[in-house]
Design a protein around this motif. Structure first.
Motif, short mmCIF file in Angstrom:
data_model
loop_
_atom_site.label_atom_id
_atom_site.label_comp_id
_atom_site.label_asym_id
_atom_site.label_seq_id
_atom_site.Cartn_x
_atom_site.Cartn_y
_atom_site.Cartn_z
N GLU A 67 0.83 -1.21 0.00
CA GLU A 67 0.00 0.00 0.00
C GLU A 67 0.86 1.25 0.00
O GLU A 67 0.58 2.21 -0.72
CB GLU A 67 -0.94 0.01 1.21
N VAL A 68 1.90 1.27 0.83
CA VAL A 68 2.77 2.44 0.91
C VAL A 68 3.55 2.62 -0.38
O VAL A 68 3.57 3.70 -0.97
CB VAL A 68 3.73 2.35 2.12
N THR A 69 4.21 1.56 -0.83
CA THR A 69 5.11 1.72 -1.98
C THR A 69 4.37 1.97 -3.29
O THR A 69 4.93 2.57 -4.20
CB THR A 69 6.08 0.54 -2.12
N LEU A 70 3.12 1.58 -3.38
CA LEU A 70 2.34 1.88 -4.59
C LEU A 70 2.03 3.36 -4.72
O LEU A 70 1.60 3.80 -5.79
CB LEU A 70 1.05 1.05 -4.64
N THR A 71 2.27 4.15 -3.67
CA THR A 71 2.07 5.60 -3.75
C THR A 71 3.25 6.29 -4.42
O THR A 71 3.23 7.50 -4.62
CB THR A 71 1.87 6.23 -2.36
N GLY A 72 4.29 5.54 -4.76
CA GLY A 72 5.47 6.15 -5.38
C GLY A 72 6.30 5.13 -6.11
O GLY A 72 5.77 4.21 -6.73
N ASN A 73 7.61 5.30 -6.02
CA ASN A 73 8.58 4.43 -6.67
C ASN A 73 9.49 3.85 -5.60
O ASN A 73 9.44 4.29 -4.45
CB ASN A 73 9.35 5.22 -7.72
N VAL A 74 10.31 2.86 -5.94
CA VAL A 74 11.13 2.19 -4.94
C VAL A 74 12.61 2.23 -5.30
O VAL A 74 12.98 2.11 -6.47
CB VAL A 74 10.68 0.73 -4.70
N LEU A 75 13.43 2.38 -4.27
CA LEU A 75 14.88 2.32 -4.38
C LEU A 75 15.37 1.21 -3.47
O LEU A 75 14.95 1.11 -2.32
CB LEU A 75 15.52 3.64 -3.94
N MET A 76 16.29 0.40 -4.01
CA MET A 76 16.85 -0.69 -3.20
C MET A 76 18.27 -0.97 -3.67
O MET A 76 18.67 -0.55 -4.76
CB MET A 76 15.99 -1.94 -3.36
N GLY A 77 18.98 -1.70 -2.85
CA GLY A 77 20.28 -2.20 -3.24
C GLY A 77 20.13 -3.47 -4.06
O GLY A 77 19.05 -4.07 -4.13
N ARG A 78 21.24 -3.89 -4.68
CA ARG A 78 21.22 -5.08 -5.54
C ARG A 78 20.80 -6.33 -4.77
O ARG A 78 20.00 -7.14 -5.26
CB ARG A 78 22.59 -5.29 -6.17
N LYS A 79 21.30 -6.50 -3.54
CA LYS A 79 20.96 -7.70 -2.77
C LYS A 79 19.47 -7.74 -2.43
O LYS A 79 18.85 -8.80 -2.43
CB LYS A 79 21.80 -7.78 -1.50
N THR A 80 18.90 -6.58 -2.14
CA THR A 80 17.47 -6.53 -1.87
C THR A 80 16.69 -6.91 -3.12
O THR A 80 15.74 -7.69 -3.07
CB THR A 80 17.05 -5.14 -1.35
N LEU A 81 17.11 -6.38 -4.26
CA LEU A 81 16.47 -6.76 -5.52
C LEU A 81 16.51 -8.28 -5.71
O LEU A 81 15.50 -8.89 -6.07
CB LEU A 81 17.16 -6.08 -6.71
N GLU A 82 17.66 -8.87 -5.45
CA GLU A 82 17.81 -10.31 -5.66
C GLU A 82 16.99 -11.14 -4.67
O GLU A 82 16.72 -12.32 -4.92
CB GLU A 82 19.29 -10.68 -5.59
N SER A 83 16.54 -10.52 -3.57
CA SER A 83 15.71 -11.24 -2.60
C SER A 83 14.23 -11.21 -2.96
O SER A 83 13.42 -11.89 -2.34
CB SER A 83 15.90 -10.65 -1.20
N ILE A 84 13.86 -10.42 -3.96
CA ILE A 84 12.46 -10.27 -4.36
C ILE A 84 12.10 -11.33 -5.39
O ILE A 84 12.76 -11.43 -6.43
CB ILE A 84 12.21 -8.86 -4.95
N PRO A 85 11.05 -12.11 -5.13
CA PRO A 85 10.61 -13.08 -6.14
C PRO A 85 10.05 -12.33 -7.36
O PRO A 85 9.27 -11.41 -7.21
CB PRO A 85 9.51 -13.88 -5.45
#
Length: 164
Positions: A33-51
């Motif tokens: 709900e929160v992140t759909l109000t904008g855009n997201v920034l993450m590090g590479r390892k966080t990206l790799e943890s997302i299915p």
């Protein structure tokens, strides 16, 4: 606007071996709900943890020191200054979603905090960097609903940076 969106336990644990050390569907719903109000920034390892990245219906930005890193449908940046410049051009908040190094890099720049505080302790190997909460006002607190799917007591908190 820059925000942080994260969940932590009572000891500040935010991760274990590249994953969340708990299952809390209410937090996943809050995060979405929160992140759909904008855009997201993450590090590479966080990206790799997302299915199945990227996160849908949001611009996904990855900050990495690896200048060779490429990923379809994701903006790749290599410096904090590039992120700050990009954030200025966005008409929506840039929600910083981890990991710890990325949170630490922007701790003095963030305007709003969305924290899920889980009222238990877990084994973990990644901790939320220290935040000086005296620089923020707690503007909203909602107790999370505990049930058979959400077995850990939790609280959703929103903080706004104080402006002198």
């Amino acid at each position: 606007m820059l925000t942080f969106v994260w969940a932590e336990d009572e000891n500040g644990v935010i991760g274990k071996e590249g994953e969340l050390p708990w299952s809390l569907p209410n937090d996943m719903k809050f995060f979405k709900e929160v992140t759909l109000t904008g855009n997201v920034l993450m590090g590479r390892k966080t990206l790799e943890s997302i299915p199945n990245p990227p996160l849908k219906n949001r611009i996904n930005v990855v900050l990495t020191r690896n200048t060779e890193f490429e990923k379809k449908d994701i903006i790749i940046l290599n410096t904090k200054d590039e992120v700050l410049e990009l954030a200025k051009t966005m008409d929506k908040p840039l929600h910083i979603i981890g990991g710890a190094d990325i949170f630490n890099m922007f701790v003095n720049d963030v305007d709003r905090l969305y924290r899920t505080l889980i009222h238990e302790t877990f084994e973990g190997d990644v901790y939320m960097p220290s935040i000086d909460y005296s620089l923020f006002d707690l503007v909203e607190t909602v107790e999370g609903h505990v049930d058979e799917k959400n077995i850990h007591a939790h609280t959703f908190q929103i903080f706004e940076r104080k402006h002198a």
